[in-house]
Scaffold this motif. Structure first.
Motif, mmCIF file in Angstrom:
data_model
loop_
_atom_site.group_PDB
_atom_site.id
_atom_site.type_symbol
_atom_site.label_atom_id
_atom_site.label_comp_id
_atom_site.label_asym_id
_atom_site.label_seq_id
_atom_site.Cartn_x
_atom_site.Cartn_y
_atom_site.Cartn_z
ATOM 1 N N LEU A 35 0.835 -1.187 0.000
ATOM 2 C CA LEU A 35 0.000 0.000 0.000
ATOM 3 C C LEU A 35 0.875 1.244 0.000
ATOM 4 O O LEU A 35 1.819 1.341 0.801
ATOM 5 C CB LEU A 35 -0.922 0.026 1.222
ATOM 6 N N PRO A 36 0.614 2.209 -0.872
ATOM 7 C CA PRO A 36 1.470 3.395 -0.996
ATOM 8 C C PRO A 36 1.279 4.412 0.125
ATOM 9 O O PRO A 36 2.033 5.378 0.225
ATOM 10 C CB PRO A 36 1.061 3.976 -2.342
ATOM 11 N N GLY A 37 0.251 4.222 0.928
ATOM 12 C CA GLY A 37 -0.011 5.151 2.018
ATOM 13 C C GLY A 37 -0.959 4.510 3.003
ATOM 14 O O GLY A 37 -1.278 3.319 2.911
ATOM 15 N N ILE A 38 -1.408 5.285 3.967
ATOM 16 C CA ILE A 38 -2.402 4.776 4.906
ATOM 17 C C ILE A 38 -3.750 4.737 4.187
ATOM 18 O O ILE A 38 -4.195 5.744 3.625
ATOM 19 C CB ILE A 38 -2.495 5.657 6.161
ATOM 20 N N MET A 39 -4.399 3.569 4.227
ATOM 21 C CA MET A 39 -5.673 3.406 3.530
ATOM 22 C C MET A 39 -6.692 2.763 4.467
ATOM 23 O O MET A 39 -6.348 1.945 5.315
ATOM 24 C CB MET A 39 -5.492 2.546 2.264
ATOM 25 N N ARG A 40 -7.916 3.182 4.278
ATOM 26 C CA ARG A 40 -9.003 2.714 5.143
ATOM 27 C C ARG A 40 -9.959 1.849 4.338
ATOM 28 O O ARG A 40 -10.346 2.190 3.214
ATOM 29 C CB ARG A 40 -9.747 3.901 5.739
ATOM 30 N N ASP A 41 -10.359 0.735 4.921
ATOM 31 C CA ASP A 41 -11.337 -0.155 4.286
ATOM 32 C C ASP A 41 -12.730 0.422 4.503
ATOM 33 O O ASP A 41 -13.180 0.574 5.647
ATOM 34 C CB ASP A 41 -11.235 -1.556 4.887
ATOM 35 N N GLU A 42 -13.407 0.737 3.416
ATOM 36 C CA GLU A 42 -14.759 1.301 3.497
ATOM 37 C C GLU A 42 -15.750 0.323 4.110
ATOM 38 O O GLU A 42 -16.813 0.725 4.578
ATOM 39 C CB GLU A 42 -15.243 1.704 2.097
ATOM 40 N N LEU A 43 -15.422 -0.959 4.122
ATOM 41 C CA LEU A 43 -16.347 -1.960 4.653
ATOM 42 C C LEU A 43 -16.234 -2.084 6.168
ATOM 43 O O LEU A 43 -17.248 -2.197 6.866
ATOM 44 C CB LEU A 43 -16.078 -3.321 3.994
ATOM 45 N N THR A 44 -15.016 -2.083 6.677
ATOM 46 C CA THR A 44 -14.810 -2.312 8.111
ATOM 47 C C THR A 44 -14.384 -1.069 8.882
ATOM 48 O O THR A 44 -14.448 -1.045 10.117
ATOM 49 C CB THR A 44 -13.735 -3.393 8.324
ATOM 50 N N GLY A 45 -13.896 -0.056 8.182
ATOM 51 C CA GLY A 45 -13.398 1.139 8.850
ATOM 52 C C GLY A 45 -11.987 1.011 9.383
ATOM 53 O O GLY A 45 -11.483 1.927 10.043
ATOM 54 N N VAL A 46 -11.307 -0.078 9.121
ATOM 55 C CA VAL A 46 -9.960 -0.321 9.642
ATOM 56 C C VAL A 46 -8.925 0.280 8.703
ATOM 57 O O VAL A 46 -9.056 0.203 7.482
ATOM 58 C CB VAL A 46 -9.714 -1.839 9.823
ATOM 59 N N ASP A 47 -7.859 0.876 9.292
ATOM 60 C CA ASP A 47 -6.771 1.458 8.519
ATOM 61 C C ASP A 47 -5.646 0.447 8.337
ATOM 62 O O ASP A 47 -5.355 -0.355 9.241
ATOM 63 C CB ASP A 47 -6.205 2.691 9.233
ATOM 64 N N TYR A 48 -4.984 0.530 7.170
ATOM 65 C CA TYR A 48 -3.852 -0.342 6.863
ATOM 66 C C TYR A 48 -2.756 0.488 6.197
ATOM 67 O O TYR A 48 -3.018 1.510 5.575
ATOM 68 C CB TYR A 48 -4.268 -1.470 5.918
ATOM 69 N N GLY A 49 -1.508 -0.020 6.307
ATOM 70 C CA GLY A 49 -0.394 0.596 5.608
ATOM 71 C C GLY A 49 0.224 1.729 6.403
ATOM 72 O O GLY A 49 -0.165 1.999 7.540
ATOM 73 N N PRO A 50 1.215 2.398 5.832
ATOM 74 C CA PRO A 50 1.739 2.150 4.484
ATOM 75 C C PRO A 50 2.665 0.947 4.446
ATOM 76 O O PRO A 50 3.018 0.401 5.472
ATOM 77 C CB PRO A 50 2.500 3.447 4.183
ATOM 78 N N GLY A 51 3.027 0.544 3.203
ATOM 79 C CA GLY A 51 3.919 -0.582 3.032
ATOM 80 C C GLY A 51 3.182 -1.884 2.831
ATOM 81 O O GLY A 51 1.980 -1.924 2.539
ATOM 82 N N ALA A 52 3.896 -2.986 3.035
ATOM 83 C CA ALA A 52 3.324 -4.314 2.812
ATOM 84 C C ALA A 52 2.355 -4.658 3.935
ATOM 85 O O ALA A 52 2.671 -4.504 5.117
ATOM 86 C CB ALA A 52 4.433 -5.350 2.738
ATOM 87 N N VAL A 53 1.163 -5.112 3.564
ATOM 88 C CA VAL A 53 0.180 -5.563 4.548
ATOM 89 C C VAL A 53 -0.249 -6.972 4.172
ATOM 90 O O VAL A 53 -0.370 -7.315 2.996
ATOM 91 C CB VAL A 53 -1.042 -4.622 4.623
ATOM 92 N N LEU A 54 -0.472 -7.778 5.179
ATOM 93 C CA LEU A 54 -0.860 -9.167 4.952
ATOM 94 C C LEU A 54 -2.321 -9.248 4.525
ATOM 95 O O LEU A 54 -3.201 -8.629 5.154
ATOM 96 C CB LEU A 54 -0.643 -9.990 6.211
ATOM 97 N N LEU A 55 -2.587 -10.028 3.502
ATOM 98 C CA LEU A 55 -3.974 -10.211 3.068
ATOM 99 C C LEU A 55 -4.782 -10.959 4.125
ATOM 100 O O LEU A 55 -6.002 -10.784 4.206
ATOM 101 C CB LEU A 55 -4.007 -10.963 1.738
ATOM 102 N N ALA A 56 -4.128 -11.773 4.913
ATOM 103 C CA ALA A 56 -4.839 -12.451 5.997
ATOM 104 C C ALA A 56 -5.448 -11.443 6.961
ATOM 105 O O ALA A 56 -6.480 -11.707 7.586
ATOM 106 C CB ALA A 56 -3.880 -13.374 6.751
ATOM 107 N N ASP A 57 -4.825 -10.258 7.078
ATOM 108 C CA ASP A 57 -5.368 -9.201 7.929
ATOM 109 C C ASP A 57 -6.441 -8.401 7.197
ATOM 110 O O ASP A 57 -7.553 -8.232 7.691
ATOM 111 C CB ASP A 57 -4.242 -8.258 8.385
#
Length: 775
Positions: free
Chosen positions: A735-757
């Motif tokens: 992920l190129p920056g901090i991104m939020r999932d519109e479905l759950t509201g959880v933030d991820y990134g930046p950098g490599a994030v596990l798909l399991a998460d």
């Protein structure tokens, strides 16, 4: 031109009028839909549930709410900032009940002297100046005619009498002989009809909108909608039936003031819309096919081919190309022979071909056609190739085909114009309505607009097609379910899992065939796949589908000659799914085995469709599971109150469990809202790759352009295989920056994030940049 961010299709009818639609506008706005998309609303055959049988184009159908209903719907849409898209039907009108159609009534009463004679496409010479009406049970039924109240009657059917053609004491048969029409037995329609129809439907008569005054009168009410600001765009039904589709679309653009226009057009693989079509794109069947195939496992193809061969008691599976050549030829020689014969009669005598020779060659050329039609001069090469194929297949017709080719290539020649109108009719009836019920290795593949021999597509190919779509047709519609789909989106999502578990499906089908046998192996495969796809479903729904599918296939029974013994076996098999505990256990056991994977396919396909290039449409009710089968099953009423109630719960912060239909509502609403409210996130397209052992199970893309914000779609593919391989493990996406999932509201990134998460709660994620962080 105003363009929708998305649309929501509503089926308008007597039981759900334009007033009812207006009441649902607040819900549709809350769901995230941008425009309301209406089925045909002009006056149609009374009681029609679809509206494609327009009887009076001069007014909005009173049964559907009339002009007042359209005004109410339009006002409601405007109040909520929404647009209105309406389906129109330029190719034909409904003539099932002549008194309901003033144009048709005038034609029957006055014949060639009618002011509407030029509106209808009639070969008057064939029947001595009369129009043939295939309304009788048989030609012997002429003795059942009667004259009553100044009309000719046949049971409940009413027909006008021409002036001066009836006197007291005249027999009904004498009166009938003096009319501008001739009542004939219904079976004669196949070869002796002399008016153009919609496909083989004798109650839908083609009209000639290429004639300026016909266009003007047929579209006067449509023009009013735009002058008064009631409507914002149009969906054009079956433009392939028109003599001049490109010219018609230019007129329509002028009439609508340059409004957003879509055409219901089936594009075969590699086929593009003609460049001179004044349209923003198609109604989305091409998109549907691409989305379906990214969720089909190519590894299952060989075993399903083997099963197909076994069911056919053959050494190899069905040859689709040979099958459709045969079904198209069957249609051209059968229910559409009158159209082929009309073409043959247009061949000049000086060309040295008898009508029968010309008809044989024309039917063979059409049977060899790889697309629905040409748009001369566009498609001339396709016509030449079809003629070469026809001559190679039937060497005895080589001279006749060669003789016809120059005529068929001349855009100004009447035979070339009519040939273009006819080839699509044969394709639709021979392929969609026949071969799609015979080619049964995997039901997902035989959907409207699809190429059944293409079993699956890779992520790389999918991305290639999306890049092309973004470049060439960014405003074209995308869809997963329509009023015409053979199986709705979530039924197909279930059936697609079979490709991941072909051995288990083979064992399941073998059990069902043993417990509830039907003497047609390929049909058994079709039927049990459909039952699994739709389960749980009512007995009535499944019986209706089973009968229609068997008769459409035409292998073991037919509409015109039902095989009672075969149909009894079909009925017994469907009943067994409800009444025989052993059969019920097999069906429900397989459904339980695949249901979590099917749910993953469903929400993944939905998110992909709603976020890919194009204008996404949501078919009524499909924000919940949509496991309908072919019409009329897919046109059932929708419980909007329950959907509104569940949406309110989501908005209050309640996250649904994965695999539930409210999880699909979550995906649908969040994707629609984002597309409507943040259009800048959906301006481009680029593939996104994962790294790790399960990378092949991710379909991912970003929708922005370089240097701009972008939405990122993550979707799981081939979920059964993913589970069997141990899940996502350490597979990751960058992920190129901090991104939020519109479905759950959880933030991820930046950098490599596990798909399991990221995909730990749902099999999909819709990520957007958090304020201040660019993606």
């Amino acid at each position: 031109m105003r363009v929708p961010a998305s649309t929501y299709r509503l089926q308008i009818r007597r039981s759900f009028t334009l007033f009812d639609a207006a009441e649902q506008v607040p819900y549709l706005k809350s769901l995230g839909a941008d425009w309301v998309y209406l089925s045909p609303i002009l006056t149609a055959e009374q009681g029609s549930d679809h509206g494609y049988d327009v009887t009076d184009p001069s007014a909005v159908d009173p049964e559907r709410g009339g002009a007042e209903g359209l005004l109410a719907l339009s006002k409601a849409a405007r109040e909520y900032g929404m647009g209105v898209l309406v389906d129109i039907v330029p190719n034909h009108v409904g003539v099932a009940t002549p008194p309901q159609n003033p144009w048709w009534w005038s034609l029957l009463k006055e014949g060639q002297g009618s002011p509407y004679a030029e509106a209808f496409d009639v070969d008057w010479d064939l029947a001595g100046g009369k129009i043939r009406l295939p309304m009788l049970g048989s030609d012997d039924d002429l003795d059942k005619l009667e004259v009553k109240d100044g009309e000719l009657r046949y049971y409940d059917h009413r027909f006008p009498l021409a002036e001066g053609t009836y006197s007291d004491g005249d027999s009904p048969q004498e009166v009938h002989s003096r009319q501008h029409y001739e009542l004939i037995g219904w079976r004669r329609a196949d070869a002796e009809l002399n008016y153009r129809r919609f496909f083989a439907v004798t109650t839908l008569a083609g009209i000639r909108v290429e004639t300026p005054h016909v266009f003007q009168e047929a579209h006067a009410e449509v023009g009013r909608w735009f002058r008064e600001g009631l409507v914002d765009g149009l969906r054009v039904d079956h433009p392939d039936g028109l003599a001049d589709p490109a010219g018609y679309l230019r007129w329509l653009k002028d009439l609508s003031g340059g409004a957003y226009v879509l055409v219901e057009k089936i594009l075969e693989p590699g086929e593009a819309l003609p460049g001179d079509f004044a349209t923003e794109g198609t109604t989305g069947y091409d998109a549907l096919a691409d989305v379906d195939r990214i969720f089909v496992d190519p590894a299952g193809e060989q075993l399903l081919n083997d099963l197909d061969a076994k069911l056919r008691e053959a050494a190899s599976p069905a040859d689709y190309a040979e099958m459709i050549r045969g079904t198209k030829r069957m249609i051209a020689d059968g229910i559409l022979r009158s159209e082929v014969l009309r073409l043959a009669r247009l061949v000049p005598v000086s060309y040295g071909l008898s009508v029968e020779q010309a008809a044989d060659a024309i039917a063979e050329i059409i049977a060899s056609f790889p697309v629905y039609r040409t748009y001369l001069p566009t498609g001339a090469g396709i016509l030449k190739e079809a003629c070469e194929s026809a001559a190679a297949h039937r060497p005895d017709l080589e001279v006749a085909v060669g003789t016809l080719l120059p005529l068929l290539l001349d855009p100004a020649n009447p035979i070339a114009v009519r040939f273009q109108q006819t080839s699509g009719m044969v394709m639709a009836k021979g392929v969609e309505d026949t071969a799609f019920y015979r080619y049964t290795r995997l039901g997902t593949l035989t959907e409207v607009g699809a190429e059944p021999t293409e079993f699956a597509v890779t992520p790389e190919e999918f991305h290639h097609r999306m890049l092309r779509r973004q470049e060439e047709l960014p405003l074209s519609m995308t869809t997963l379910s329509t009023h015409d789909t053979k199986r709705s989106e979530d039924a197909r999502a279930r059936i697609s899992v079979i490709a991941e578990l072909p051995q288990e499906w083979t064992a399941t089908l073998n059990s069902l065939r043993e417990l509830a046998p039907i003497p047609d192996g390929p049909y058994e495969n079709l039927l049990w796949q459909a039952i699994v796809g739709a389960w749980p479903a009512s007995r009535q729904r499944l019986q209706g589908y089973a009968e229609k599918a068997a008769r459409e296939a035409g292998n073991s029974t037919m509409w015109t000659a039902p095989d009672e013994d075969f149909e009894a076996a079909v009925k017994a098999a469907v009943d067994a799914a409800f009444d025989d505990a052993r059969v019920t256990k097999v069906v429900e056991g397989f459904v339980a085995r695949i249901d979590s994977y099917a749910a993953s396919n469903s929400v993944s396909a939905k998110l992909v469709q709603l976020t890919m290039p194009g204008v996404p449409d949501v078919y009524q009710g499909s924000e919940f599971w949509e496991r309908s089968l072919t019409d009329p099953d897919n046109r059932r009423p929708v419980d909007f109150a329950r959907r509104q109630e569940e949406l309110a719960k989501l908005d209050a912060g309640t996250l649904p469990e994965a695999g539930t239909e409210t999880s699909k509502l979550l995906v649908t609403s969040r994707a629609l809202r984002l597309r409507r409210d943040r259009p800048e996130l959906f301006q481009g397209y680029s593939p996104v790759a994962a790294s790790g052992p399960a990378a092949a199970h991710l379909l991912a893309f970003r929708r922005g352009t370089d240097g701009t914000d972008a939405a990122l779609t993550l979707a799981t593919r081939l979920p059964a295989g993913l589970a069997a391989d141990g899940g996502w493990r350490d597979t990751a996406v960058e992920l190129p920056g901090i991104m939020r999932d519109e479905l759950t509201g959880v933030d991820y990134g930046p950098g490599a994030v596990l798909l399991a998460d990221v995909l730990g709660t749902y099999p999909v994620a819709l990520l957007v940049p958090v304020d201040g962080e660019k993606a």
